[in-house]
Design an enzyme around this catalytic site. Sequence first.
Site, PDB file in Angstrom:
ATOM      1  N   ASP A 159     -45.927  22.346  -3.509  1.00 57.42           N
ATOM      2  CA  ASP A 159     -45.589  21.254  -2.591  1.00 57.42           C
ATOM      3  C   ASP A 159     -46.493  20.058  -2.873  1.00 57.42           C
ATOM      4  O   ASP A 159     -47.718  20.161  -2.790  1.00 57.42           O
ATOM      5  CB  ASP A 159     -45.784  21.747  -1.154  1.00 57.42           C
ATOM      6  CG  ASP A 159     -45.163  20.793  -0.158  1.00 57.42           C
ATOM      7  OD1 ASP A 159     -45.593  19.618  -0.095  1.00 57.42           O
ATOM      8  OD2 ASP A 159     -44.235  21.219   0.540  1.00 57.42           O
ATOM      9  N   HIS A 192     -27.958  17.779 -10.562  1.00 53.99           N
ATOM     10  CA  HIS A 192     -28.268  16.703  -9.602  1.00 53.99           C
ATOM     11  C   HIS A 192     -27.309  15.529  -9.726  1.00 53.99           C
ATOM     12  O   HIS A 192     -27.634  14.404  -9.320  1.00 53.99           O
ATOM     13  CB  HIS A 192     -29.697  16.137  -9.797  1.00 53.99           C
ATOM     14  CG  HIS A 192     -30.805  17.074  -9.466  1.00 53.99           C
ATOM     15  ND1 HIS A 192     -31.968  17.116 -10.192  1.00 53.99           N
ATOM     16  CD2 HIS A 192     -30.922  18.000  -8.497  1.00 53.99           C
ATOM     17  CE1 HIS A 192     -32.773  18.036  -9.676  1.00 53.99           C
ATOM     18  NE2 HIS A 192     -32.150  18.593  -8.650  1.00 53.99           N
ATOM     19  N   HIS A 242     -34.709  11.694  -9.850  1.00 52.36           N
ATOM     20  CA  HIS A 242     -34.536  12.522  -8.654  1.00 52.36           C
ATOM     21  C   HIS A 242     -35.671  13.534  -8.643  1.00 52.36           C
ATOM     22  O   HIS A 242     -35.728  14.423  -9.497  1.00 52.36           O
ATOM     23  CB  HIS A 242     -33.168  13.236  -8.673  1.00 52.36           C
ATOM     24  CG  HIS A 242     -33.006  14.184  -7.523  1.00 52.36           C
ATOM     25  ND1 HIS A 242     -32.236  13.896  -6.428  1.00 52.36           N
ATOM     26  CD2 HIS A 242     -33.558  15.402  -7.294  1.00 52.36           C
ATOM     27  CE1 HIS A 242     -32.312  14.899  -5.568  1.00 52.36           C
ATOM     28  NE2 HIS A 242     -33.107  15.828  -6.068  1.00 52.36           N
ATOM     29  N   LEU A 243     -36.591  13.385  -7.687  1.00 52.43           N
ATOM     30  CA  LEU A 243     -37.792  14.211  -7.668  1.00 52.43           C
ATOM     31  C   LEU A 243     -37.884  14.984  -6.358  1.00 52.43           C
ATOM     32  O   LEU A 243     -38.339  14.456  -5.336  1.00 52.43           O
ATOM     33  CB  LEU A 243     -39.037  13.319  -7.834  1.00 52.43           C
ATOM     34  CG  LEU A 243     -38.980  12.297  -8.985  1.00 52.43           C
ATOM     35  CD1 LEU A 243     -40.194  11.368  -8.937  1.00 52.43           C
ATOM     36  CD2 LEU A 243     -38.897  13.003 -10.327  1.00 52.43           C
ATOM     37  N   GLY A 244     -37.381  16.204  -6.357  1.00 54.16           N
ATOM     38  CA  GLY A 244     -37.491  17.081  -5.181  1.00 54.16           C
ATOM     39  C   GLY A 244     -38.217  18.331  -5.611  1.00 54.16           C
ATOM     40  O   GLY A 244     -39.187  18.250  -6.377  1.00 54.16           O
ATOM     41  N   GLY A 253     -39.825  11.329  -4.793  1.00 56.56           N
ATOM     42  CA  GLY A 253     -39.516   9.942  -5.178  1.00 56.56           C
ATOM     43  C   GLY A 253     -39.433   9.017  -3.981  1.00 56.56           C
ATOM     44  O   GLY A 253     -39.831   7.844  -4.050  1.00 56.56           O
ATOM     45  N   GLU A 254     -38.940   9.544  -2.839  1.00 55.71           N
ATOM     46  CA  GLU A 254     -38.764   8.701  -1.656  1.00 55.71           C
ATOM     47  C   GLU A 254     -40.054   8.522  -0.867  1.00 55.71           C
ATOM     48  O   GLU A 254     -40.149   7.616  -0.036  1.00 55.71           O
ATOM     49  CB  GLU A 254     -37.707   9.327  -0.719  1.00 55.71           C
ATOM     50  CG  GLU A 254     -36.308   9.282  -1.292  1.00 55.71           C
ATOM     51  CD  GLU A 254     -35.311  10.136  -0.515  1.00 55.71           C
ATOM     52  OE1 GLU A 254     -35.465  10.299   0.710  1.00 55.71           O
ATOM     53  OE2 GLU A 254     -34.370  10.655  -1.149  1.00 55.71           O
ATOM     54  N   ARG A 303     -20.471  22.174  -2.147  1.00 56.95           N
ATOM     55  CA  ARG A 303     -21.283  21.917  -3.338  1.00 56.95           C
ATOM     56  C   ARG A 303     -21.157  23.120  -4.267  1.00 56.95           C
ATOM     57  O   ARG A 303     -21.333  24.266  -3.836  1.00 56.95           O
ATOM     58  CB  ARG A 303     -22.739  21.751  -2.939  1.00 56.95           C
ATOM     59  CG  ARG A 303     -23.612  21.583  -4.160  1.00 56.95           C
ATOM     60  CD  ARG A 303     -25.057  21.720  -3.825  1.00 56.95           C
ATOM     61  NE  ARG A 303     -25.839  21.539  -5.031  1.00 56.95           N
ATOM     62  CZ  ARG A 303     -26.985  22.155  -5.254  1.00 56.95           C
ATOM     63  NH1 ARG A 303     -27.482  22.987  -4.371  1.00 56.95           N
ATOM     64  NH2 ARG A 303     -27.643  21.942  -6.362  1.00 56.95           N
ATOM     65  N   ARG A 332     -47.125  17.401  -1.237  1.00 58.37           N
ATOM     66  CA  ARG A 332     -47.977  16.924  -0.136  1.00 58.37           C
ATOM     67  C   ARG A 332     -49.315  17.654  -0.144  1.00 58.37           C
ATOM     68  O   ARG A 332     -50.379  17.043  -0.043  1.00 58.37           O
ATOM     69  CB  ARG A 332     -47.301  17.163   1.220  1.00 58.37           C
ATOM     70  CG  ARG A 332     -46.406  16.033   1.647  1.00 58.37           C
ATOM     71  CD  ARG A 332     -45.534  16.448   2.789  1.00 58.37           C
ATOM     72  NE  ARG A 332     -44.698  17.572   2.380  1.00 58.37           N
ATOM     73  CZ  ARG A 332     -43.585  17.936   3.000  1.00 58.37           C
ATOM     74  NH1 ARG A 332     -43.198  17.298   4.081  1.00 58.37           N
ATOM     75  NH2 ARG A 332     -42.863  18.938   2.570  1.00 58.37           N
ATOM     76  N   ARG A 344     -40.873  25.116 -11.594  1.00 60.80           N
ATOM     77  CA  ARG A 344     -40.302  25.255 -12.944  1.00 60.80           C
ATOM     78  C   ARG A 344     -41.127  24.466 -13.953  1.00 60.80           C
ATOM     79  O   ARG A 344     -41.577  23.359 -13.672  1.00 60.80           O
ATOM     80  CB  ARG A 344     -38.858  24.732 -12.960  1.00 60.80           C
ATOM     81  CG  ARG A 344     -37.886  25.668 -12.292  1.00 60.80           C
ATOM     82  CD  ARG A 344     -36.485  25.082 -12.294  1.00 60.80           C
ATOM     83  NE  ARG A 344     -35.964  25.037 -10.942  1.00 60.80           N
ATOM     84  CZ  ARG A 344     -34.973  24.266 -10.530  1.00 60.80           C
ATOM     85  NH1 ARG A 344     -34.366  23.452 -11.370  1.00 60.80           N
ATOM     86  NH2 ARG A 344     -34.575  24.292  -9.280  1.00 60.80           N
ATOM     87  N   ASN A 388     -23.128  23.925   1.666  1.00 57.91           N
ATOM     88  CA  ASN A 388     -23.890  24.212   0.446  1.00 57.91           C
ATOM     89  C   ASN A 388     -24.409  25.639   0.561  1.00 57.91           C
ATOM     90  O   ASN A 388     -25.386  25.903   1.251  1.00 57.91           O
ATOM     91  CB  ASN A 388     -25.047  23.209   0.338  1.00 57.91           C
ATOM     92  CG  ASN A 388     -25.909  23.442  -0.885  1.00 57.91           C
ATOM     93  OD1 ASN A 388     -25.706  24.402  -1.640  1.00 57.91           O
ATOM     94  ND2 ASN A 388     -26.886  22.586  -1.087  1.00 57.91           N
ATOM     95  N   GLU A 424     -26.860  13.555  -0.593  1.00 57.83           N
ATOM     96  CA  GLU A 424     -25.861  14.342  -1.321  1.00 57.83           C
ATOM     97  C   GLU A 424     -24.707  14.749  -0.405  1.00 57.83           C
ATOM     98  O   GLU A 424     -23.554  14.787  -0.828  1.00 57.83           O
ATOM     99  CB  GLU A 424     -26.530  15.556  -1.963  1.00 57.83           C
ATOM    100  CG  GLU A 424     -27.435  15.119  -3.115  1.00 57.83           C
ATOM    101  CD  GLU A 424     -28.439  16.161  -3.547  1.00 57.83           C
ATOM    102  OE1 GLU A 424     -28.196  16.828  -4.554  1.00 57.83           O
ATOM    103  OE2 GLU A 424     -29.485  16.303  -2.881  1.00 57.83           O
TER     104      GLU A 424
END
Length: 395
Positions: free
Chosen positions: A279, A176, A204-206, A329-330, A87, A281, A237, A10, A381
């Site tokens: 971030d 994604h 999909h939440l990254g 999400g995870e 990718r 966290r 974004r 990638n 991925e």
Amino acid sequence: MSARNILVINCGSSSIKFALVNEAQATFPLQGLAERVGTPEAVLHWQLGDTKQSLNIPGADHRAALERLLPVAQEAAGGKLDGIGHRVVHGGEHFTGSTLIDEAVLKAIRDSAQLAPLHNPANLVGIDAAMALFPGLPQVSVFDTAFHQTMPEHAFRYAVPEFLYKEHSVRRYGFHGTSHNFVSKRAAEMTELPVDDSCWLTAHLGNGCSTCAIVNGESRDTSMGLTPLEGLVMGTRSGDVDPNLHSYLNRTLGWSLEQIDRMLNHDSGLKGLSGLSNDLRTLQEARVAGHAGATLAFEVFCYRLAKSLASMACALPKLDGLIFTGGIGENSMAVRTRTLEHLKLFNFKLDEEANARCTRGVGGEIQAAGSPRVLVVPTNEERQIALDTLALLDA
Ligand code: ADP
């Protein structure tokens, strides 16, 4: 036939992420990252089994970095690499699936570069370098956009004059796709539902975030559009804003298109709203400590995510489950909880213990009795890119 090895690459503008995927092993024998490629600080980090190593490669460009990586990958593959999966961010309307790379494919990727000026050229540099270094190996490109090419026209067209679509490719593409595809197939496996008779909403939440509606294994709608800026609030974004914001900022502040682009892509989202960080966290800790900006960012993120999921439901004939994936999400039970609180009409209820258990790579169903299914599914991925590559080698 012994289990095959696929090197997944990638390539970004200044980085190369890579993983060696063995079709018979659940974990990657090798994975790593080349950073600050093309600068005096270029460095290659990799993990081979349990051993982490780094190598300074000052001034190395993409090709030089891949050259350093080759012996490491060969060794990890026991001298037997079977193919390379790349990718590629944007395949335009040309690519409806992954494809073996040849001259015509390279040209089509080049032709799509206008649609992804930051990403496709970097992806191409990686492909060119890998093809020069591994001329005998089959190489495959896997596009972020391809999975969404099954969207119906009423979902992918913008309400703008037709020539902008016909002559200038202005439409919604979605991104994604590799992740939405992977987690929906995994969810079907986990629930023992047939892929071709199951319907999912995926989130999909990254750092980038998108939702998708999937019917019988096919994308029917997704929140990202012509570019990955449309849709949800993301790390930096903005997601959806009034399209007149551009002219408003130009008129009132005299901002150029470049300034507005930069603000919407790099200074907005969780970072812009919180004034603190992109971030999640960091924001979760600050929110617990009472930070107003972090609290607002979290609330806007979850509400807008819920709104997007509710609108995606328009594309589904039934709902077999809602899937959370990506770093947020995870891992974030708080985001999952708050988002579902906004979707009262769907009657989602969470099992608190199961929700708390699903973190750091642990997936599973997290709904309480009587609720539609809610699943946490770790995305992979690299694995999906390797699976696509293997399928093309078999064909
Ligand atoms: P990328 O899109 O770059 O692949 P990731 O999928 O790794 O990004 O997601 C990054 C996001 O996931 C960051 O906002 C990060 O804070 C968040 N994240 C990672 N771990 C946790 C966690 N334990 N709790 C909450 N958020 C997390």
